[in-house]
Design a protein around this motif. Structure first.
Motif, short mmCIF file in Angstrom:
data_model
loop_
_atom_site.label_atom_id
_atom_site.label_comp_id
_atom_site.label_asym_id
_atom_site.label_seq_id
_atom_site.Cartn_x
_atom_site.Cartn_y
_atom_site.Cartn_z
N LYS A 151 0.83 -1.22 0.00
CA LYS A 151 0.00 0.00 0.00
C LYS A 151 0.86 1.25 0.00
O LYS A 151 0.43 2.30 -0.49
CB LYS A 151 -0.94 0.01 1.20
CG LYS A 151 -0.27 0.23 2.54
CD LYS A 151 -1.28 0.22 3.67
CE LYS A 151 -0.62 0.51 5.01
NZ LYS A 151 0.35 -0.51 5.40
N LEU A 152 2.08 1.17 0.54
CA LEU A 152 2.97 2.33 0.53
C LEU A 152 3.31 2.74 -0.90
O LEU A 152 3.30 3.92 -1.25
CB LEU A 152 4.25 2.02 1.32
CG LEU A 152 4.07 1.70 2.81
CD1 LEU A 152 5.40 1.30 3.41
CD2 LEU A 152 3.47 2.87 3.55
N LEU A 170 15.52 9.29 -2.30
CA LEU A 170 15.65 8.44 -1.10
C LEU A 170 14.39 7.63 -0.88
O LEU A 170 14.45 6.42 -0.61
CB LEU A 170 15.95 9.33 0.12
CG LEU A 170 15.90 8.64 1.49
CD1 LEU A 170 16.98 7.58 1.59
CD2 LEU A 170 16.02 9.66 2.62
N GLN A 171 13.23 8.27 -0.98
CA GLN A 171 11.97 7.58 -0.72
C GLN A 171 11.70 6.51 -1.77
O GLN A 171 11.22 5.42 -1.44
CB GLN A 171 10.83 8.60 -0.67
CG GLN A 171 10.87 9.48 0.57
CD GLN A 171 9.83 10.57 0.54
OE1 GLN A 171 9.70 11.31 -0.44
NE2 GLN A 171 9.06 10.69 1.61
N TRP A 172 12.01 6.80 -3.05
CA TRP A 172 11.82 5.77 -4.08
C TRP A 172 12.75 4.58 -3.83
O TRP A 172 12.36 3.42 -4.04
CB TRP A 172 12.06 6.35 -5.47
CG TRP A 172 10.89 7.11 -6.02
CD1 TRP A 172 10.87 8.41 -6.40
CD2 TRP A 172 9.57 6.61 -6.24
NE1 TRP A 172 9.61 8.76 -6.84
CE2 TRP A 172 8.79 7.68 -6.77
CE3 TRP A 172 8.96 5.37 -6.05
CZ2 TRP A 172 7.44 7.53 -7.10
CZ3 TRP A 172 7.60 5.23 -6.38
CH2 TRP A 172 6.87 6.30 -6.90
N ASN A 173 13.98 4.85 -3.39
CA ASN A 173 14.90 3.74 -3.10
C ASN A 173 14.34 2.85 -1.99
O ASN A 173 14.42 1.62 -2.06
CB ASN A 173 16.27 4.29 -2.67
CG ASN A 173 17.10 4.74 -3.86
OD1 ASN A 173 16.91 4.25 -4.97
ND2 ASN A 173 18.00 5.68 -3.64
N ILE A 174 13.77 3.49 -0.95
CA ILE A 174 13.22 2.70 0.15
C ILE A 174 11.98 1.94 -0.30
O ILE A 174 11.76 0.78 0.10
CB ILE A 174 12.91 3.59 1.37
CG1 ILE A 174 14.18 4.30 1.85
CG2 ILE A 174 12.33 2.75 2.51
CD1 ILE A 174 13.94 5.27 2.99
N LEU A 175 11.15 2.56 -1.14
CA LEU A 175 9.96 1.86 -1.66
C LEU A 175 10.36 0.65 -2.50
O LEU A 175 9.72 -0.41 -2.41
CB LEU A 175 9.11 2.83 -2.50
CG LEU A 175 8.30 3.86 -1.71
CD1 LEU A 175 7.63 4.84 -2.66
CD2 LEU A 175 7.26 3.18 -0.84
N VAL A 337 9.82 -0.90 5.85
CA VAL A 337 8.58 -0.11 5.97
C VAL A 337 8.76 1.03 6.97
O VAL A 337 8.39 2.18 6.70
CB VAL A 337 7.40 -1.01 6.39
CG1 VAL A 337 6.18 -0.17 6.75
CG2 VAL A 337 7.04 -1.98 5.26
N THR A 338 9.31 0.72 8.14
CA THR A 338 9.52 1.77 9.16
C THR A 338 10.53 2.82 8.67
O THR A 338 10.41 4.00 9.00
CB THR A 338 10.00 1.17 10.48
OG1 THR A 338 11.16 0.35 10.25
CG2 THR A 338 8.91 0.30 11.11
N ALA A 339 11.52 2.40 7.86
CA ALA A 339 12.47 3.36 7.30
C ALA A 339 11.77 4.34 6.36
O ALA A 339 12.03 5.55 6.39
CB ALA A 339 13.59 2.62 6.57
#
Length: 358
Positions: A151-152, A170-175, A337-339
């Protein structure tokens, strides 16, 4: 002569000013804490995690082995518990209307404007329940909850398409890390992702569709529940559940088994537990999520994965055994997910800093 307001102003300023010999700390102008205390939030968070963990776990436990095929599945009609939950909620919510607000409040339930809006959302929610039970038929509880973390990604894409809200690199890498960690669990770490050890593709597709439907419903519910905030939540639940129940009833007639075999065929105490879980989850979603911020909600969803895995290893009616690769796969999903959730505040602060420097 001084006015009363002037006198009060001087008293307030005098009370807030540091006394002689005391250092100014900045606490004098801090906002007074509002909302639930830290202890209450912790209790609500734990309850939220447990409801999210118990729900897929008890659905998984309600499955039995087919003696002919040797595969696990539902011995009962999977729409029967959903339909029963809508009926229970409709009865309880209307009784609350009559008890708390009397006949006048009960009549307001059927106001055309909110009824049309919430009926449409209830119809979509019903499709989500159908997809949930369809996916749980071929997936274990932990695998289902892990795939829900997609869902993220889906929310990020929807926000990009609808509002133009962009994610940073950064956010795309974590996703991408979230997605890859889910793939690692499904391919190598999961012993409950399928009966034959392979990946149940249809189950995965159903989960992804369920997540998309849930994200869409969450956006609509948040908007229109605020538009009709004068209505108590139990009134809105009735408006949701009318179309919800009608949709599930139609689906139950189309599956070719629910009514032909008998509505309560295959029911046992565990199935009653599934009914109770659907009911508690439905009510708590409406009330509890209003008290927790989005960060805690997302972290709670991720923590539920670990609780489900521990339950499947510890409880006797599951065949799962503790395996280090599976445990590590679960932890990678949770931490990624928490990151991502934690990166939001960091990105916002960085953007404010860049704006100040510009």
């Amino acid at each position: 002569s001084r006015t009363l307001a002037g006198c009060l102003g001087e008293l307030v300023l005098d009370a807030m000013a540091p006394k002689a010999g005391s250092a100014y700390t900045g606490k004098e102008f801090q906002d007074v804490p509002s909302g639930p205390s830290a202890a209450v939030k912790l209790g609500l968070f734990c309850f939220f995690v447990m409801t999210r963990a118990v729900h897929p776990t008890i659905i998984d436990a309600s499955k039995s082995v087919d003696p002919e095929t040797g595969k696990k599945g539902f011995a009962y009609g999977n729409m029967t518990v959903v339909l029963a939950e809508t009926v229970v909620t409709l009865i309880i919510a209307q009784l609350m209307c009559l008890t708390i607000g009397g006949m006048d409040e009960w009549k307001k339930i059927w106001s055309p404007a909110p009824m049309k809006v919430f009926s449409l959302i209830g119809f979509v929610y019903a499709l989500g329940d159908y997809l949930e039970m369809a996916s749980m038929g071929s997936l274990g509880g932990a695998a289902y909850q892990i795939l829900l973390q997609s869902k993220l990604v889906i929310t990020a894409l929807m926000m990009w398409a609808i509002k133009g809200t962009k994610q940073t690199g950064l956010q795309w890498n974590i996703l991408i890390l979230v997605m890859l960690s889910m793939c690692v669990y499904m391919i190598g770490g999961s012993s409950d992702s399928g009966d034959s050890g392979g990946i149940p593709i249809l189950g995965v597709i159903n989960v992804l569709m369920k997540v998309t439907v849930s994200c869409f419903c969450a956006v609509l519910s948040d908007k229109y529940m605020k538009d009709f905030k004068s209505e108590p939540i139990y009134m809105q639940l009735v408006q949701f559940k009318c179309a919800w129940a009608a949709t599930i009833l139609i689906i139950s007639f189309l599956d070719g088994a629910t009514w032909q075999n008998g509505f309560f065929t295959g029911w046992n105490p565990t199935v009653v537990g599934v009914l109770a879980s659907f009911t508690i989850k439905g009510w708590s979603t409406m009330y509890l999520l209003a008290m927790l911020d989005s960060v805690l909600k997302n972290i709670g969803e991720a923590c539920a994965v670990l609780v489900i895995y521990v339950a499947q290893v510890a409880l006797p009616f599951f065949e799962d055994q503790f395996e280090v690769p599976t445990f590590l796969s679960v932890m990678v999903v949770i931490l990624s997910v928490t990151a991502y959730v934690g990166s939001k505040s960091v990105v916002e602060k960085a953007q404010k800093y860049d704006a100040m420097k510009a």
